[in-house]
Scaffold this active site. Structure first.
Site, PDB file in Angstrom:
ATOM      1  N   LYS A  10       0.844  -1.205   0.000  1.00 11.11           N
ATOM      2  CA  LYS A  10       0.000   0.000   0.000  1.00 11.11           C
ATOM      3  C   LYS A  10       0.869   1.240   0.000  1.00 11.11           C
ATOM      4  CE  LYS A  10       0.889   1.244   4.462  1.00 11.11           C
ATOM      5  NZ  LYS A  10       1.616   2.491   4.851  1.00 11.11           N
ATOM      6  N   ASP A 134      -2.684  -1.389  10.554  1.00  8.42           N
ATOM      7  CA  ASP A 134      -2.986  -1.396   9.119  1.00  8.42           C
ATOM      8  C   ASP A 134      -3.727  -2.655   8.661  1.00  8.42           C
ATOM      9  OD1 ASP A 134      -1.806   1.060   8.749  1.00  8.42           O
ATOM     10  OD2 ASP A 134       0.086   0.263   7.988  1.00  8.42           O
TER      11      ASP A 134
END
Length: 281
Positions: A10, A134
């Protein structure tokens, strides 16, 4: 039964620190997008015990997030776990790309699928946040605004197709150290309010990209400023350190521009370079 799962990396397109909790965790608001580049996790349930291996042997210990996720899923589901896990690590470690968190999310999703979904999405999310801030984002698997410590995930619909080049200088950066050195007095509410104006509503990428942690990471690793300049010189519309770094990414007008830039940056021998695109979810 065997299952192969892609665990995307990401980037943080926007990250603003909003405060610090009594337990030491920082609260934030961030926009993240999963990428077409990442790791690959194979789960094979044809086994008499739990085992874990990785192409990078130094990551193959019991403290790997894949193993921790597997054991957490087993406790929550009440299912005794006997499986072989193999992680093909394709992205740099401690790079600001969320690799370990994505691997953990892939493990949770894969195990749940292989065992006929014993845990609900809410139960998986509860496990995810205990593994890392996350991990809930990677469970969602789409561009999102995340808040709290990262566990509150709001998906972003109609997110633009973005093309990136990632450049990692080849050394790890401790997220814990960067957060510890961040001074809350640096937080700017006006910057934080920018989150309501997404770039696909007319705002330029150069003005949207923002990361409160970049100030600390650049101070600790000033050579990253040169990498940012190299990425901008290669044609990026904007560039930023992802998360706590040290990976720097550039946003490009299209796939061809990103690939050309990646080739140019590889020739400069600045580190690991990859061209990729953002995943829509």
């Amino acid at each position: 039964m065997k299952l192969d799962i892609f665990a995307p990396a990401k980037v943080n397109l926007f990250l603003s620190i909003t405060g610090k909790r009594a337990d030491g965790y920082h609260e934030l608001v961030t926009v993240m997008q999963p990428l077409s580049i990442g790791d690959n996790l194979t789960i094979d349930t044809d086994s008499k015990e739990l085992s874990f291996a990785c192409n990078q042997k130094e990551l193959a210990g019991e403290d790997n997030l894949v193993v921790r996720a597997a054991r957490a899923w087993s406790r929550a589901s009440g299912i005794k776990l006997t499986a072989r896990f193999y992680l093909q690590k394709n992205t740099p470690v401690a790079a600001g790309l969320g690799g370990g968190s994505s691997d953990a999310a892939a493990c949770l999703v894969g195990l749940n699928s292989l065992h006929n979904m014993p845990l609900s999405s809410q139960e998986l999310a509860a496990l995810a946040v205990k593994l890392g801030a996350d991990v809930p984002f990677f469970l969602a698997g789409a561009p999102a605004i995340c808040s709290g410590i990262g566990e509150k995930v709001s998906l972003l619909a109609d997110f633009p197709e973005l093309h990136y080049v990632l450049l990692n200088p080849g050394y790890p950066v401790s997220t814990q150290v960067i957060y510890k050195k961040y001074d809350l007095s640096w937080t700017k509410p006006k910057i934080r309010n920018r989150i309501g104006l997404s770039p696909h509503k007319g705002q330029s990428w150069a003005n949207f990209l923002f990361n409160d942690l970049e100030r600390v990471t650049l101070k600790e690793h000033p050579g990253l400023a040169d990498i940012k300049q190299a990425i901008l010189a290669s044609g990026a519309r904007g560039c930023l350190i992802s998360g706590s770094g040290p990976t720097v990414f550039g946003v490009y007008p299209g796939k061809e521009e990103a690939c050309r830039a990646a080739n140019r940056l590889r020739e400069m021998n600045l580190g690991w370079v990859a061209a990729c695109k953002g995943l829509p979810g």
